[in-house]
Design a protein around this motif. Structure first.
Motif, PDB file in Angstrom:
ATOM      1  N   ALA A 367       5.700  -2.379  -9.333  1.00 44.91           N
ATOM      2  CA  ALA A 367       4.846  -3.561  -9.409  1.00 44.91           C
ATOM      3  C   ALA A 367       5.026  -4.519  -8.241  1.00 44.91           C
ATOM      4  CB  ALA A 367       5.107  -4.305 -10.718  1.00 44.91           C
ATOM      5  N   SER A 368       6.179  -4.511  -7.595  1.00 44.82           N
ATOM      6  CA  SER A 368       6.435  -5.453  -6.498  1.00 44.82           C
ATOM      7  C   SER A 368       6.362  -4.783  -5.128  1.00 44.82           C
ATOM      8  CB  SER A 368       7.818  -6.099  -6.673  1.00 44.82           C
ATOM      9  OG  SER A 368       8.835  -5.115  -6.711  1.00 44.82           O
ATOM     10  N   SER A 369       5.925  -3.514  -5.093  1.00 46.86           N
ATOM     11  CA  SER A 369       5.877  -2.770  -3.835  1.00 46.86           C
ATOM     12  C   SER A 369       4.556  -2.993  -3.109  1.00 46.86           C
ATOM     13  CB  SER A 369       6.065  -1.274  -4.090  1.00 46.86           C
ATOM     14  OG  SER A 369       7.349  -1.017  -4.613  1.00 46.86           O
ATOM     15  N   CYS A 370       4.583  -2.773  -1.810  1.00 48.38           N
ATOM     16  CA  CYS A 370       3.401  -2.924  -0.973  1.00 48.38           C
ATOM     17  C   CYS A 370       2.704  -1.569  -0.827  1.00 48.38           C
ATOM     18  CB  CYS A 370       3.790  -3.462   0.406  1.00 48.38           C
ATOM     19  SG  CYS A 370       2.389  -3.658   1.520  1.00 48.38           S
ATOM     20  N   GLN A 371       1.517  -1.451  -1.384  1.00 50.64           N
ATOM     21  CA  GLN A 371       0.725  -0.233  -1.236  1.00 50.64           C
ATOM     22  C   GLN A 371      -0.110  -0.384   0.030  1.00 50.64           C
ATOM     23  OE1 GLN A 371      -2.207   0.506  -4.262  1.00 50.64           O
ATOM     24  NE2 GLN A 371      -2.431   2.673  -3.714  1.00 50.64           N
ATOM     25  N   ALA A 372       0.212   0.399   1.050  1.00 53.22           N
ATOM     26  CA  ALA A 372      -0.461   0.281   2.337  1.00 53.22           C
ATOM     27  C   ALA A 372      -1.956   0.536   2.201  1.00 53.22           C
ATOM     28  CB  ALA A 372       0.146   1.263   3.331  1.00 53.22           C
ATOM     29  N   SER A 395       1.186  -4.431   4.739  1.00 53.36           N
ATOM     30  CA  SER A 395       0.796  -3.175   5.407  1.00 53.36           C
ATOM     31  C   SER A 395      -0.689  -2.904   5.265  1.00 53.36           C
ATOM     32  CB  SER A 395       1.607  -2.012   4.825  1.00 53.36           C
ATOM     33  OG  SER A 395       2.976  -2.199   5.059  1.00 53.36           O
ATOM     34  N   CYS A 396      -1.495  -3.764   5.892  1.00 56.23           N
ATOM     35  CA  CYS A 396      -2.940  -3.598   5.858  1.00 56.23           C
ATOM     36  C   CYS A 396      -3.477  -3.717   7.275  1.00 56.23           C
ATOM     37  CB  CYS A 396      -3.583  -4.661   4.970  1.00 56.23           C
ATOM     38  SG  CYS A 396      -5.383  -4.541   4.881  1.00 56.23           S
TER      39      CYS A 396
END
Length: 519
Positions: A367-372, A395-396
């Motif tokens: 839930a706290s991770s960055c999905q690129a 990471s966008c």
């Protein structure tokens, strides 16, 4: 060292009944230790102490300030794993990254110590008297740079050590002879207290006035406003959002005596894939792009948020490579829940812009991770929609396809100011690069070739700054030895007796400073 949650006001530790606690970045759980929320009176006390300390501190020799900076570095090193473990819990950053950042923090403190010992930063200049010059004699004129006064520093969220309590802003202000009042970032108060105590100890060991350093903290934005408003504060160092930097700048400009705010705020760091480089290396460039984009969850101010190239099969091969690399890209924990929420909102907003298509998403993680996320668009859509230039912290990135070189150049002219601009090129791209260079030089603070912008070397030649909105002052850098220039101002002395001159300008030059002399 045991955390107490106290404010550090000069050499005093101060506790307040109103407190807050840090969260574990990975789990969201509340960490131990309740941290005092500073009051407006605490800020005023810290600023008053800094003002009282200024004349004594700025009169110290360069060697004395160098020893102070070295001592701070030693005190931080002595904290050992306690500091790294706490920073890891509060930020979610991996221990190897934090170990490197601690080394960078100590390294830049020692770098400014070396700069002081070299004496160049004081820029001593002497134009000796010419009493016989016709038609008019010249007075004896001597110039040196002195500290501007107490400096307010705001800790950054993404660099809990290198851009925080003892980071580059603080180190360069100390080197200039300026006392510092730090507003700790509320996401990592424990890390801030540990480093603050290291500085507090160094102040005492070096026999400096207690107001040389204070640390205040709390989640209330009004605290930062009180700090910038205080008449003792003569400059501000800030790394964070555009909204935050502009708010502080407006407060500083509205004071009876306005002061500069050196704010590093927003940048999407365009990367140019020039035709020959793209033709010969599309696949490897695509893989390297995703590695740079997802490093540290993209939480770098130099993250490659914009890719520019000519339309065609070579760009398609690059996109395919990037799309494939995204499938196995890391999904690291983001610094705070609010940063994670802002990232998700930014990605959703960009996905909804007209002309924007999703190229791919990375693994989702917890839930706290960055999905690129990587998107594509065309040059016409990009230039018609200012929203596409907005930084998304994480990471966008957006890939923009340009139909021809003229369009690529026009798009470059339309960009906001940036920290970096990167050229991927081969020998056959030099002519194209030559047309881009004059525009890039007006738009960015650092131009790279055949690299990726993530990562900032701490050295004399580095520029970490750029035209607005990258920073509020394009003449400045927050990294490298030139960062000290933000907190120095020139003073000229005309025909003063030797005994009244600063030591660096006296005839005997007791400090041994390098001096520019015109007899």
């Amino acid at each position: 060292m045991t955390l107490t949650g106290a404010l550090l006001i000069g050499q005093n530790t101060v506790t307040r009944p109103e407190t807050f606690q840090a969260l574990n970045a990975a789990t969201g759980e509340t960490l131990d230790t309740a941290f005092s929320c500073a009051t407006a009176d605490d800020v005023r006390t810290a600023c008053t102490l800094a003002d009282e300390a200024f004349d004594t501190f700025r009169a110290t020799t360069p060697e004395a300030r160098a020893q102070f900076l070295d001592c701070i570095a030693d005190e931080i090193e002595a904290l050992g794993p306690t500091l790294l473990d706490r920073a890891h819990a509060e930020t979610g950053l991996p221990l190897p990254r934090l170990t490197g950042e601690r080394g960078r923090t100590m390294g830049q403190l020692r770098m400014f110590a070396r700069e002081l010992r070299a004496g160049r930063c004081l820029d001593a200049r002497i134009d000796e008297a010419l009493p016989d010059r016709k038609p008019m004699a010249r007075a004896d004129l001597r110039q040196i740079r002195i500290g501007v006064g107490p400096v307010a520093v705001f800790g950054a969220s993404n660099f809990p050590l290198a851009f925080s309590v003892a980071g580059s802003d603080t180190a360069s202000a100390f080197a200039a002879g300026c006392p510092v009042v730090v507003k700790a970032h509320p996401a990592h108060p424990g890390t801030s207290e540990l480093v603050g105590r290291a500085i507090q100890s160094a102040v005492q060991k070096c026999g400096l006035p207690e107001g040389t350093f204070s640390l205040v903290g709390g989640p209330d934005y009004a605290l930062g406003a009180e700090l910038v408003k205080h008449p003792a504060i003569m400059a501000v160092g800030y790394t964070g959002s555009r909204a935050g930097g502009l708010a502080l700048s407006q407060i500083a400009a509205a004071r009876p005596v306005p002061v500069p705010v050196y704010a590093e705020m927003s940048s999407i760091n365009p990367v140019y894939l020039l035709p020959e480089a793209l033709k010969n290396s599309a696949e490897s460039l695509g893989t390297a792009f995703i590695a740079s984009l997802t490093m540290g969850a993209g939480q770098f101010c130099t993250n490659p948020g914009l890719i520019l190239a000519l339309s065609g099969p070579d760009l398609e091969r690059f996109c395919q490579s990037a799309q494939e690399a995204l499938k196995t890209a890391p999904a690291p924990t983001m610094l705070t829940q609010s940063i994670h929420a802002s990232y998700d909102a930014g990605v959703e907003k960009l996905a909804g812009r007209r002309g924007v298509s999703l190229l791919g998403r990375g693994p989702k993680g917890d839930a706290s991770s960055c999905q690129a996320a990587v998107f594509t668009t065309d040059a016409a859509s990009f230039m018609q929609d200012p929203i596409m230039q907005h930084e998304i912290f994480g990471s966008c990135s957006l890939i923009v396809a340009c139909p021809d070189l003229d369009t690529l150049l026009a798009l470059t002219r339309s960009l906001e100011g940036q920290l970096t601009g990167t050229l991927h090129l081969e020998d056959g791209d030099i002519a194209v690069a030559q047309t881009l260079m004059p525009v890039l030089e007006r738009k960015v603070g650092r131009i790279l070739a055949n690299a990726w912008p993530t990562g900032v070397e701490v050295c004399a030649a580095m520029v970490h700054g750029g035209p607005f909105p990258a920073t509020t002052d394009p003449r400045s850098t927050s990294v490298g030895t030139a960062a000290i220039e933000r907190f120095l101002r020139p003073v000229c002395y005309q025909d003063l007796p030797d005994a009244l001159l600063p030591a660096g300008l006296r005839s005997t030059n007791p400090l041994g400073l390098p001096r520019q002399t015109d007899k």
